[in-house]
Design a protein around this motif. Structure first.
Motif, PDB file in Angstrom:
ATOM      1  N   ARG A 126       0.882  -1.166   0.000  1.00  0.00           N
ATOM      2  CA  ARG A 126       0.000   0.000   0.000  1.00  0.00           C
ATOM      3  C   ARG A 126       0.919   1.214   0.000  1.00  0.00           C
ATOM      4  O   ARG A 126       1.778   1.365   0.869  1.00  0.00           O
ATOM      5  CB  ARG A 126      -0.904   0.043   1.216  1.00  0.00           C
ATOM      6  CG  ARG A 126      -1.833   1.283   1.187  1.00  0.00           C
ATOM      7  CD  ARG A 126      -2.746   1.395   2.391  1.00  0.00           C
ATOM      8  NE  ARG A 126      -3.668   0.275   2.450  1.00  0.00           N
ATOM      9  CZ  ARG A 126      -3.769  -0.561   3.477  1.00  0.00           C
ATOM     10  NH1 ARG A 126      -3.011  -0.416   4.531  1.00  0.00           N
ATOM     11  NH2 ARG A 126      -4.644  -1.545   3.452  1.00  0.00           N
ATOM     12  N   CYS A 127       0.728   2.060  -0.991  1.00  0.00           N
ATOM     13  CA  CYS A 127       1.544   3.263  -1.133  1.00  0.00           C
ATOM     14  C   CYS A 127       0.960   4.394  -0.292  1.00  0.00           C
ATOM     15  O   CYS A 127      -0.199   4.345   0.125  1.00  0.00           O
ATOM     16  CB  CYS A 127       1.598   3.686  -2.604  1.00  0.00           C
ATOM     17  SG  CYS A 127       2.296   2.426  -3.687  1.00  0.00           S
ATOM     18  N   ALA A 128       1.760   5.419  -0.068  1.00  0.00           N
ATOM     19  CA  ALA A 128       1.342   6.561   0.750  1.00  0.00           C
ATOM     20  C   ALA A 128       0.091   7.237   0.204  1.00  0.00           C
ATOM     21  O   ALA A 128      -0.686   7.810   0.959  1.00  0.00           O
ATOM     22  CB  ALA A 128       2.483   7.565   0.865  1.00  0.00           C
ATOM     23  N   ASP A 129      -0.119   7.157  -1.108  1.00  0.00           N
ATOM     24  CA  ASP A 129      -1.312   7.781  -1.704  1.00  0.00           C
ATOM     25  C   ASP A 129      -2.539   6.867  -1.659  1.00  0.00           C
ATOM     26  O   ASP A 129      -3.585   7.207  -2.186  1.00  0.00           O
ATOM     27  CB  ASP A 129      -1.032   8.239  -3.134  1.00  0.00           C
ATOM     28  CG  ASP A 129      -0.786   7.094  -4.113  1.00  0.00           C
ATOM     29  OD1 ASP A 129      -0.780   5.911  -3.691  1.00  0.00           O
ATOM     30  OD2 ASP A 129      -0.586   7.374  -5.311  1.00  0.00           O
ATOM     31  N   GLY A 130      -2.400   5.687  -1.040  1.00  0.00           N
ATOM     32  CA  GLY A 130      -3.518   4.761  -0.913  1.00  0.00           C
ATOM     33  C   GLY A 130      -3.639   3.758  -2.047  1.00  0.00           C
ATOM     34  O   GLY A 130      -4.469   2.863  -1.998  1.00  0.00           O
ATOM     35  N   SER A 131      -2.818   3.904  -3.080  1.00  0.00           N
ATOM     36  CA  SER A 131      -2.855   2.950  -4.190  1.00  0.00           C
ATOM     37  C   SER A 131      -2.111   1.673  -3.794  1.00  0.00           C
ATOM     38  O   SER A 131      -1.399   1.637  -2.784  1.00  0.00           O
ATOM     39  CB  SER A 131      -2.235   3.560  -5.445  1.00  0.00           C
ATOM     40  OG  SER A 131      -0.859   3.833  -5.241  1.00  0.00           O
ATOM     41  N   TYR A 132      -2.291   0.638  -4.596  1.00  0.00           N
ATOM     42  CA  TYR A 132      -1.649  -0.646  -4.343  1.00  0.00           C
ATOM     43  C   TYR A 132      -0.656  -0.966  -5.451  1.00  0.00           C
ATOM     44  O   TYR A 132      -0.901  -0.667  -6.618  1.00  0.00           O
ATOM     45  CB  TYR A 132      -2.691  -1.767  -4.249  1.00  0.00           C
ATOM     46  CG  TYR A 132      -3.582  -1.611  -3.049  1.00  0.00           C
ATOM     47  CD1 TYR A 132      -3.102  -1.827  -1.767  1.00  0.00           C
ATOM     48  CD2 TYR A 132      -4.908  -1.217  -3.196  1.00  0.00           C
ATOM     49  CE1 TYR A 132      -3.916  -1.664  -0.660  1.00  0.00           C
ATOM     50  CE2 TYR A 132      -5.730  -1.046  -2.097  1.00  0.00           C
ATOM     51  CZ  TYR A 132      -5.226  -1.275  -0.830  1.00  0.00           C
ATOM     52  OH  TYR A 132      -6.021  -1.108   0.261  1.00  0.00           O
ATOM     53  N   TYR A 133       0.431  -1.600  -5.050  1.00  0.00           N
ATOM     54  CA  TYR A 133       1.454  -2.054  -5.996  1.00  0.00           C
ATOM     55  C   TYR A 133       1.600  -3.552  -5.800  1.00  0.00           C
ATOM     56  O   TYR A 133       1.771  -4.025  -4.667  1.00  0.00           O
ATOM     57  CB  TYR A 133       2.784  -1.351  -5.736  1.00  0.00           C
ATOM     58  CG  TYR A 133       3.910  -1.890  -6.565  1.00  0.00           C
ATOM     59  CD1 TYR A 133       4.127  -1.424  -7.856  1.00  0.00           C
ATOM     60  CD2 TYR A 133       4.742  -2.889  -6.071  1.00  0.00           C
ATOM     61  CE1 TYR A 133       5.156  -1.933  -8.635  1.00  0.00           C
ATOM     62  CE2 TYR A 133       5.773  -3.401  -6.846  1.00  0.00           C
ATOM     63  CZ  TYR A 133       5.976  -2.928  -8.122  1.00  0.00           C
ATOM     64  OH  TYR A 133       6.991  -3.431  -8.894  1.00  0.00           O
ATOM     65  N   VAL A 134       1.547  -4.293  -6.878  1.00  0.00           N
ATOM     66  CA  VAL A 134       1.683  -5.749  -6.834  1.00  0.00           C
ATOM     67  C   VAL A 134       2.965  -6.127  -7.561  1.00  0.00           C
ATOM     68  O   VAL A 134       3.194  -5.694  -8.695  1.00  0.00           O
ATOM     69  CB  VAL A 134       0.471  -6.450  -7.492  1.00  0.00           C
ATOM     70  CG1 VAL A 134       0.640  -7.959  -7.463  1.00  0.00           C
ATOM     71  CG2 VAL A 134      -0.824  -6.034  -6.815  1.00  0.00           C
ATOM     72  N   GLY A 135       3.795  -6.914  -6.901  1.00  0.00           N
ATOM     73  CA  GLY A 135       5.044  -7.341  -7.513  1.00  0.00           C
ATOM     74  C   GLY A 135       5.540  -8.616  -6.852  1.00  0.00           C
ATOM     75  O   GLY A 135       4.874  -9.192  -6.000  1.00  0.00           O
ATOM     76  N   SER A 136       6.729  -9.044  -7.263  1.00  0.00           N
ATOM     77  CA  SER A 136       7.319 -10.248  -6.679  1.00  0.00           C
ATOM     78  C   SER A 136       8.679  -9.905  -6.089  1.00  0.00           C
ATOM     79  O   SER A 136       9.286  -8.897  -6.430  1.00  0.00           O
ATOM     80  CB  SER A 136       7.436 -11.357  -7.724  1.00  0.00           C
ATOM     81  OG  SER A 136       8.160 -10.902  -8.841  1.00  0.00           O
ATOM     82  N   ALA A 137       9.143 -10.774  -5.203  1.00  0.00           N
ATOM     83  CA  ALA A 137      10.402 -10.543  -4.495  1.00  0.00           C
ATOM     84  C   ALA A 137      11.249 -11.804  -4.567  1.00  0.00           C
ATOM     85  O   ALA A 137      11.200 -12.639  -3.677  1.00  0.00           O
ATOM     86  CB  ALA A 137      10.116 -10.164  -3.048  1.00  0.00           C
ATOM     87  N   ARG A 138      11.998 -11.927  -5.604  1.00  0.00           N
ATOM     88  CA  ARG A 138      12.789 -13.150  -5.810  1.00  0.00           C
ATOM     89  C   ARG A 138      13.954 -13.288  -4.835  1.00  0.00           C
ATOM     90  O   ARG A 138      14.383 -14.383  -4.527  1.00  0.00           O
ATOM     91  CB  ARG A 138      13.293 -13.198  -7.245  1.00  0.00           C
ATOM     92  CG  ARG A 138      12.177 -13.378  -8.238  1.00  0.00           C
ATOM     93  CD  ARG A 138      12.688 -13.466  -9.658  1.00  0.00           C
ATOM     94  NE  ARG A 138      11.588 -13.656 -10.572  1.00  0.00           N
ATOM     95  CZ  ARG A 138      11.126 -12.722 -11.383  1.00  0.00           C
ATOM     96  NH1 ARG A 138      11.686 -11.532 -11.405  1.00  0.00           N
ATOM     97  NH2 ARG A 138      10.112 -12.971 -12.173  1.00  0.00           N
ATOM     98  N   LEU A 139      14.473 -12.168  -4.330  1.00  0.00           N
ATOM     99  CA  LEU A 139      15.649 -12.221  -3.467  1.00  0.00           C
ATOM    100  C   LEU A 139      15.327 -11.933  -2.004  1.00  0.00           C
ATOM    101  O   LEU A 139      16.223 -11.639  -1.221  1.00  0.00           O
ATOM    102  CB  LEU A 139      16.716 -11.239  -3.975  1.00  0.00           C
ATOM    103  CG  LEU A 139      17.225 -11.507  -5.390  1.00  0.00           C
ATOM    104  CD1 LEU A 139      18.205 -10.427  -5.826  1.00  0.00           C
ATOM    105  CD2 LEU A 139      17.872 -12.883  -5.482  1.00  0.00           C
TER     106      LEU A 139
END
Length: 88
Positions: A3-16
Motif C-alpha cells: 500500500r503506497c502513501a497515496d492509498g494505491s496498491y502495488y503488486v510485484g514479486s520478491a525473488r531475493l
C-alpha cells in the motif's frame, strides 16, 4: 502487495527476499511507480516455491479491482468469490 502513501496498491514479486524488496521500494532504489508514492507498507504476501507460479498470481492480482485486492488483504475469500462472478 504494497500500500503506497497515496492509498494505491502495488503488486510485484520478491525473488531475493521480501524484506529486501520492501526496503528497496522504500529507498527508491529502482525508481518507478512506488518511488513517487513513499513510504510503502507491505499489506499482503504469499510464498511460492515456483517463480512461474508467483508471476502468474502477480499478473492475476494486477488485473483485479481495488475492492477485490482489499478483500484479499482482509482474507475475505467469500467477497473475492462474489466479486469474481460475472455480472449479467
Amino acid at each position: 502487495m504494497l500500500r503506497c502513501a497515496d492509498g494505491s496498491y502495488y503488486v510485484g514479486s520478491a525473488r531475493l527476499g521480501l524484506d529486501r524488496r520492501v526496503s528497496e521500494h522504500n529507498n527508491g532504489t529502482f525508481g518507478g511507480y512506488t518511488s513517487k508514492r513513499l513510504p510503502v507498507i507491505l499489506v499482503w504476501a504469499e510464498h511460492f516455491l515456483n517463480v512461474t507460479d508467483a508471476v502468474a498470481v502477480e499478473r492475476q492480482i494486477k488485473g483485479w479491482s481495488r475492492a477485490k485486492k482489499e478483500a484479499l488483504i482482509r482474507g475475505d475469500y467469500e467477497t473475492i468469490q462474489s466479486l469474481a462472478k460475472r455480472r449479467t
